[in-house]
Design a protein around this motif. Structure first.
Motif, short mmCIF file in Angstrom:
data_model
loop_
_atom_site.label_atom_id
_atom_site.label_comp_id
_atom_site.label_asym_id
_atom_site.label_seq_id
_atom_site.Cartn_x
_atom_site.Cartn_y
_atom_site.Cartn_z
N PHE A 36 -1.69 6.95 -2.82
CA PHE A 36 -2.11 6.96 -1.42
C PHE A 36 -3.59 6.67 -1.26
O PHE A 36 -4.00 6.14 -0.23
CB PHE A 36 -1.71 8.28 -0.75
CG PHE A 36 -0.24 8.34 -0.44
CD1 PHE A 36 0.27 7.61 0.61
CD2 PHE A 36 0.62 9.09 -1.22
CE1 PHE A 36 1.63 7.63 0.90
CE2 PHE A 36 1.97 9.11 -0.94
CZ PHE A 36 2.48 8.39 0.12
N LEU A 37 -4.41 6.98 -2.26
CA LEU A 37 -5.82 6.59 -2.22
C LEU A 37 -5.94 5.07 -2.25
O LEU A 37 -6.70 4.47 -1.48
CB LEU A 37 -6.58 7.22 -3.38
CG LEU A 37 -8.06 6.88 -3.49
CD1 LEU A 37 -8.81 7.36 -2.25
CD2 LEU A 37 -8.65 7.49 -4.73
N ALA A 38 -5.18 4.42 -3.12
CA ALA A 38 -5.21 2.95 -3.19
C ALA A 38 -4.71 2.34 -1.89
O ALA A 38 -5.28 1.36 -1.40
CB ALA A 38 -4.36 2.47 -4.36
N LEU A 105 0.62 -2.74 -7.28
CA LEU A 105 -0.39 -1.97 -6.55
C LEU A 105 -1.67 -1.84 -7.38
O LEU A 105 -2.77 -2.00 -6.85
CB LEU A 105 0.15 -0.59 -6.18
CG LEU A 105 -0.80 0.33 -5.42
CD1 LEU A 105 -1.16 -0.28 -4.06
CD2 LEU A 105 -0.20 1.70 -5.25
N GLY A 106 -1.53 -1.59 -8.67
CA GLY A 106 -2.70 -1.48 -9.53
C GLY A 106 -3.46 -2.79 -9.64
O GLY A 106 -4.69 -2.82 -9.57
N ALA A 111 -8.15 -6.13 -8.23
CA ALA A 111 -8.70 -7.37 -7.69
C ALA A 111 -9.53 -7.11 -6.43
O ALA A 111 -10.61 -7.69 -6.26
CB ALA A 111 -7.57 -8.35 -7.39
N PHE A 112 -9.05 -6.22 -5.57
CA PHE A 112 -9.78 -5.89 -4.36
C PHE A 112 -11.09 -5.19 -4.69
O PHE A 112 -12.13 -5.48 -4.09
CB PHE A 112 -8.91 -5.02 -3.45
CG PHE A 112 -9.57 -4.61 -2.19
CD1 PHE A 112 -9.86 -5.54 -1.21
CD2 PHE A 112 -9.88 -3.28 -1.95
CE1 PHE A 112 -10.46 -5.17 -0.03
CE2 PHE A 112 -10.48 -2.89 -0.78
CZ PHE A 112 -10.77 -3.84 0.18
N VAL A 157 -9.86 3.12 -9.58
CA VAL A 157 -8.56 3.61 -9.11
C VAL A 157 -7.46 2.64 -9.53
O VAL A 157 -6.40 3.04 -10.02
CB VAL A 157 -8.57 3.81 -7.58
CG1 VAL A 157 -7.17 3.97 -7.01
CG2 VAL A 157 -9.42 5.01 -7.20
N GLY A 158 -7.71 1.35 -9.38
CA GLY A 158 -6.74 0.36 -9.81
C GLY A 158 -6.50 0.40 -11.31
O GLY A 158 -5.37 0.26 -11.78
N ALA A 159 -7.58 0.61 -12.08
CA ALA A 159 -7.43 0.69 -13.54
C ALA A 159 -6.63 1.93 -13.94
O ALA A 159 -5.81 1.87 -14.87
CB ALA A 159 -8.81 0.71 -14.21
#
Length: 183
Positions: A36-38, A105-106, A111-112, A157-159
């Motif tokens: 939910f943070l992402a 999602l990750g 990328a973002f 967060v993505g990592a």
């Protein structure tokens, strides 16, 4: 909170390391938080065209405006996303062990985060040169520095999401499935 259970001296190290690992329920609640943070960080992009218009012509002014709008959007969407996530997990989730967030999602979050970080660093370099049309370069520089920090956090967060999904896939491949019964 980790459980430390005393064991015989021969098994002390293996018991201690196994007891310090988070329980599956704790891991899932942490993954819900990261999911939910992402989603909240990615949802902040919806606010870019709505919140702030550029002060002057040029790509740099447009980039500064987008970064400032993104940060304002994050202040709105991240708490809302985390609150919706807490309500979802607390009241509406029927699955006892949800799947961890996926590779998509990750990957999108990484990328973002890289995009935000690179654009914020470029804006910081541009603001250090005392550009024309910027009222208070120090205030905008603080916003760009905050965007750099936010981009780095989004990248992390993505990592975390990617690595947790990779671990979940690896663990699922290690389980031994019973052989099919033939008649």
């Amino acid at each position: 909170m980790p459980r430390i259970i005393p064991s015989p001296p021969t098994e002390a190290f293996s018991s201690l390391t196994l007891d310090l690992l988070p329980r599956p329920s704790e891991t899932m609640s942490i993954m819900w938080f990261f999911r939910f943070l992402a989603i909240g960080l990615l949802s902040g992009t919806l606010m870019i065209p709505l919140l702030h218009s550029p002060r002057d012509d040029g790509f740099e002014h447009l980039r500064l405006s987008a970064i400032m709008s993104l940060e304002i959007g994050w202040f709105l969407t991240v708490p809302i996303s985390l609150m919706v996530g807490a309500l979802w997990v607390g009241f509406f989730s029927k699955r006892p062990r949800p799947a961890p967030p996926g590779f998509v999602l990750g990957g999108i979050t990484v990328a973002f985060g890289a995009l935000v970080l690179s654009q914020a660093m470029a804006t910081s370099r541009w603001l250090n040169g005392s550009p024309d049309g910027v009222g208070d370069p120090d205030g905008e520089y603080v916003m760009a520095a905050f965007a750099e920090l936010s981009g780095a956090v989004t990248l992390l967060v993505g990592a975390v999401i990617l690595s947790s999904r990779g671990v979940a896939v690896r663990r699922s491949r290690k389980t031994v499935a019973p052989a099919p019964m033939s008649r």
